[in-house]
Motif scaffolding. Structure first.
Motif, PDB file in Angstrom:
ATOM      1  N   ASP A 246       0.913  -1.308   0.148  1.00 24.97           N
ATOM      2  CA  ASP A 246      -0.127   0.066  -0.013  1.00 24.97           C
ATOM      3  C   ASP A 246       0.830   1.230  -0.110  1.00 24.97           C
ATOM      4  O   ASP A 246       1.614   1.575   0.974  1.00 24.97           O
ATOM      5  CB  ASP A 246      -0.975  -0.082   1.418  1.00 24.97           C
TER       6      ASP A 246
ATOM      7  N   ARG B  53       0.263   4.332  -0.016  1.00 22.70           N
ATOM      8  CA  ARG B  53      -0.256   5.433   0.755  1.00 22.70           C
ATOM      9  C   ARG B  53       0.221   5.394   2.338  1.00 22.70           C
ATOM     10  O   ARG B  53       0.601   6.211   2.774  1.00 22.70           O
ATOM     11  CB  ARG B  53      -1.814   5.569   0.794  1.00 22.70           C
ATOM     12  N   MET B  54       0.387   4.152   2.751  1.00 18.27           N
ATOM     13  CA  MET B  54       0.712   4.058   4.015  1.00 18.27           C
ATOM     14  C   MET B  54       2.246   3.390   4.178  1.00 18.27           C
ATOM     15  O   MET B  54       2.912   3.089   5.229  1.00 18.27           O
ATOM     16  CB  MET B  54       0.088   2.974   4.807  1.00 18.27           C
TER      17      MET B  54
ATOM     18  N   THR C  50       3.335   0.238   3.518  1.00 18.42           N
ATOM     19  CA  THR C  50       3.153  -0.867   4.453  1.00 18.42           C
ATOM     20  C   THR C  50       2.841  -2.245   3.267  1.00 18.42           C
ATOM     21  O   THR C  50       2.444  -2.032   2.273  1.00 18.42           O
ATOM     22  CB  THR C  50       2.215  -1.176   5.248  1.00 18.42           C
TER      23      THR C  50
ATOM     24  N   CYS D  25      -9.964  -0.931   5.931  1.00 15.24           N
ATOM     25  CA  CYS D  25     -10.416   0.546   6.129  1.00 15.24           C
ATOM     26  C   CYS D  25     -11.638   0.812   6.764  1.00 15.24           C
ATOM     27  O   CYS D  25     -11.885   1.662   7.496  1.00 15.24           O
ATOM     28  CB  CYS D  25     -10.407   1.177   4.789  1.00 15.24           C
TER      29      CYS D  25
END
Length: 187
Positions: free
Chosen positions: A88, A90-91, A93, A164
């Motif tokens: 991911d 965005r994070m 991870t 999420c």
């Protein structure tokens, strides 16, 4: 990495200053103005073409990165040690990983599927007898194509991942509910 204008043959931008050598680049499948790269220093880097420095750097593999692709939020990387990782961006991870015997030479994915190709470094093994030169006798020297499927029934409306929406009351495994499972097809 040097970015050129094909019409003028001028170098527009120089990106990256890592110590290792870049081993793979994917601009074609990336979102607009984004570039994903793999490096011998075992990192996956994402660059914004409007800037010179990387937006994120992921420590990915033990022997170097051999294949990369990204979409709006996922990055898939393959390594020389045979590891495929889904990240991911965005994070920053890791969401999922799978290991195979041979180095990953190709990755391709869309919202439903992930295809990987693992090809051995030594494609022409030599042995001590005539039978040793037969590829059918050397299963360990054959490449493998794996097909994985992102489970559609685990994805909610508007593609919001269950992780999420989760209340985090229960412990989840390493797949973080992205729906990838053991390969459903092995060629």
């Amino acid at each position: 990495i040097l970015l050129y204008n094909l019409e003028t043959s001028q170098c527009l931008k120089k990106m990256g200053n890592s110590l290792g050598d870049f081993t793979c680049v994917n601009l074609q499948n990336s979102p607009p103005n984004m570039l994903v790269t793999g490096n011998k220093d075992r990192r996956v880097r994402v660059f914004d073409l409007r800037k010179s420095e990387s937006l994120c750097s992921l420590y990915a593999h033990q022997l170097g990165v051999s294949a990369v692709q990204m979409d709006d939020w996922k990055i898939v990387s393959g390594g020389e040690e045979g590891l495929v990782c889904v990240w991911d961006q965005r994070m920053g991870t890791k969401l999922w990983e799978m290991h195979a015997r041979h180095p990953v030479r190709h990755v391709w994915f869309n919202s439903h599927s992930l295809i990987t190709a693992n090809v051995p470094d030594e494609k022409t093994p030599r042995g001590t007898s005539i039978m040793d030169d037969d590829f059918a006798a050397h299963r360990k020297h054959r490449g493998t194509i794996y097909a994985y499927e992102f489970s559609a029934d685990q994805l909610a409306v508007e593609s919001v991942l269950p992780i999420c929406r989760s209340s985090y009351d229960e412990v989840t495994g390493y797949n973080y509910n992205i729906g990838l499972a053991v390969p459903y097809d092995n060629i």
